[in-house]
Design a protein around this motif. Structure first.
Motif, mmCIF file in Angstrom:
data_model
loop_
_atom_site.group_PDB
_atom_site.id
_atom_site.type_symbol
_atom_site.label_atom_id
_atom_site.label_comp_id
_atom_site.label_asym_id
_atom_site.label_seq_id
_atom_site.Cartn_x
_atom_site.Cartn_y
_atom_site.Cartn_z
ATOM 1 N N UNK A 18 -54.255 16.090 12.547
ATOM 2 C CA UNK A 18 -53.510 17.339 12.728
ATOM 3 C C UNK A 18 -52.381 17.425 11.710
ATOM 4 N N UNK A 19 -51.664 16.325 11.521
ATOM 5 C CA UNK A 19 -50.574 16.312 10.539
ATOM 6 C C UNK A 19 -51.098 16.557 9.131
ATOM 7 N N UNK A 20 -52.226 15.945 8.805
ATOM 8 C CA UNK A 20 -52.806 16.135 7.475
ATOM 9 C C UNK A 20 -53.257 17.574 7.278
ATOM 10 N N UNK A 22 -52.032 20.210 8.720
ATOM 11 C CA UNK A 22 -50.823 21.023 8.552
ATOM 12 C C UNK A 22 -50.269 20.883 7.137
ATOM 13 N N UNK A 23 -50.271 19.658 6.615
ATOM 14 C CA UNK A 23 -49.774 19.432 5.259
ATOM 15 C C UNK A 23 -50.637 20.156 4.227
ATOM 16 N N UNK A 24 -51.950 20.126 4.425
ATOM 17 C CA UNK A 24 -52.848 20.824 3.508
ATOM 18 C C UNK A 24 -52.629 22.338 3.591
ATOM 19 N N UNK A 25 -52.442 22.858 4.802
ATOM 20 C CA UNK A 25 -52.200 24.293 4.964
ATOM 21 C C UNK A 25 -50.909 24.714 4.260
ATOM 22 N N UNK A 105 -60.687 8.269 9.927
ATOM 23 C CA UNK A 105 -59.371 7.921 9.375
ATOM 24 C C UNK A 105 -58.975 8.832 8.225
ATOM 25 N N UNK A 106 -59.726 9.920 8.016
ATOM 26 C CA UNK A 106 -59.418 10.801 6.890
ATOM 27 C C UNK A 106 -58.008 11.368 6.991
ATOM 28 N N UNK A 107 -57.609 11.744 8.197
ATOM 29 C CA UNK A 107 -56.257 12.258 8.377
ATOM 30 C C UNK A 107 -55.202 11.220 8.047
ATOM 31 N N UNK A 108 -55.453 9.973 8.447
ATOM 32 C CA UNK A 108 -54.531 8.889 8.125
ATOM 33 C C UNK A 108 -54.442 8.707 6.619
#
Length: 352
Positions: A18-20, A22-25, A105-108
């Protein structure tokens, strides 16, 4: 530092995803301010170059190797928002096609290798430029320091994620010490590669280096014993894009293809920093098989090609080609969206 499946538990992996996302958005919106007709295709090239150089593991200690993370390089060349997108494209291609970095683990990986490295490097880089002379050498020097420190910052970020969601019971202090220690050494290699690449680009096309914008000082002329600013000159053809930009793009692409298709065969075969620490400390006890382990390009080799040199070289060339296509497509779409918004704004503006 590609985190595989099984190192981090499901709840934390989802939260990191979710954090990743959001960062991409946020980066997609921010990249609209950084990209123009010249830099959009170059951003795709930066992604492909990072992919290629990440195949070149270099030895850093006994039995350990490291490779470029690329966050600092991307932030300096194309800007922080576009830089996050560049690294994210690379990690997505590696995870799906080459079974490098777990899919769960893609988001990590995006958070640690993309967001943390880019943000850390960008803040350090901008902070250093405020106190250093406004010269091209300062850009290269600031890039060296920013890249050097961005790698142990990513190692510390992984340790923080592991502290919350690690699937094995390993003392946190041991993980932190081992991770930061080896990644300080890897950071030296990161810094050298980043400084060399930024220095090479800035020597021929400083206008294409995002981190070098605004550093030009006005030419002074002595008139009647006093120094005055010279009249602004018309932009040189090289500064307006055209053929010279194409030459930079072609040169960069050929370099990436040679690195991935040929030089990568001579890369160190030792485990990288995270792999070595995981094996030594027992972090990898619950590692899971990659969901894309059956990919025809898994482990950076082409299935059914027996010659190791040819197999690895073909995989590298394919990876560079797919990454530059995917990256360029993303950045052109971002640039096109910006153009459409500007057109809509101009047509809807009230006439005075």
């Amino acid at each position: 530092m590609h985190v595989p499946d099984g190192f981090i538990n499901a709840p934390v992996s989802v939260a990191a995803g979710v954090a990743a996302a959001a960062a991409v958005a946020v980066s997609l919106r921010g990249a609209r301010r950084e990209l123009d007709e010249r830099t959009a295709p170059l951003a795709g090239l930066v992604a492909a170059f990072i992919f290629a150089v990440q195949m070149l593991n270099f030895p850093v200690a006994a039995g350990t190797s490291g490779h470029l993370l690329g966050g600092a390089l991307a932030a300096i060349l194309v800007g922080p928002y576009t830089g996050v997108l560049c690294v994210s494209v690379v990690l997505l291609m590696q995870g799906i096609l080459f079974a490098d970095g777990g899919l769960t683990a893609l988001g990590v990986n995006i958070t640690v290798m993309g967001v943390v490295t880019v943000v850390t490097a960008h803040l350090l880089f901008r902070g250093l430029l405020r106190v250093l002379p406004p010269t091209r050498r300062s850009v290269t020097a600031a890039g060296f320091v920013a890249a050097l420190l961005s790698v142990p910052a990513a190692a510390a970020a992984f340790t923080a994620v592991y502290a919350v969601g690690g699937t094995t019971d390993v003392p946190l202090g041991k993980v932190l010490t081992a991770m930061v220690g080896v990644h300080v050494l890897i950071g030296i290699g990161e810094a050298l590669i980043t400084a060399a690449t930024v220095g090479a680009v800035i020597a021929v096309r400083p206008d294409l280096v995002h981190g070098a914008r605004g550093l030009a000082t006005p030419l002074k002329l002595r008139v009647d014993g006093a120094l005055v600013d010279a009249p602004a000159a018309a932009p040189a053809p090289a500064a307006t894009g055209g053929g010279s930009t194409k030459k930079v793009w072609v040169t960069g692409l050929v370099t990436a293809l040679v690195l991935a298709g040929f030089v990568s065969f001579y890369a160190s075969a030792n485990p990288d920093g995270l792999e070595k620490v995981a094996a030594d400390k027992g972090i990898d006890e619950k590692v899971e098989e990659h969901a894309a382990a059956g990919s025809p390009l898994a482990d950076y080799s082409v299935k059914d090609v027996d010659d190791a040199r040819l197999s690895g070289g073909l995989a590298g060339v394919i990876g560079v080609g797919l990454t530059v296509v995917a990256g360029t497509g993303v950045f052109w779409a971002v640039r096109r969206r910006k153009s459409e918004e500007l057109t809509a704004a101009s047509t809807s503006a009230p006439v005075a």
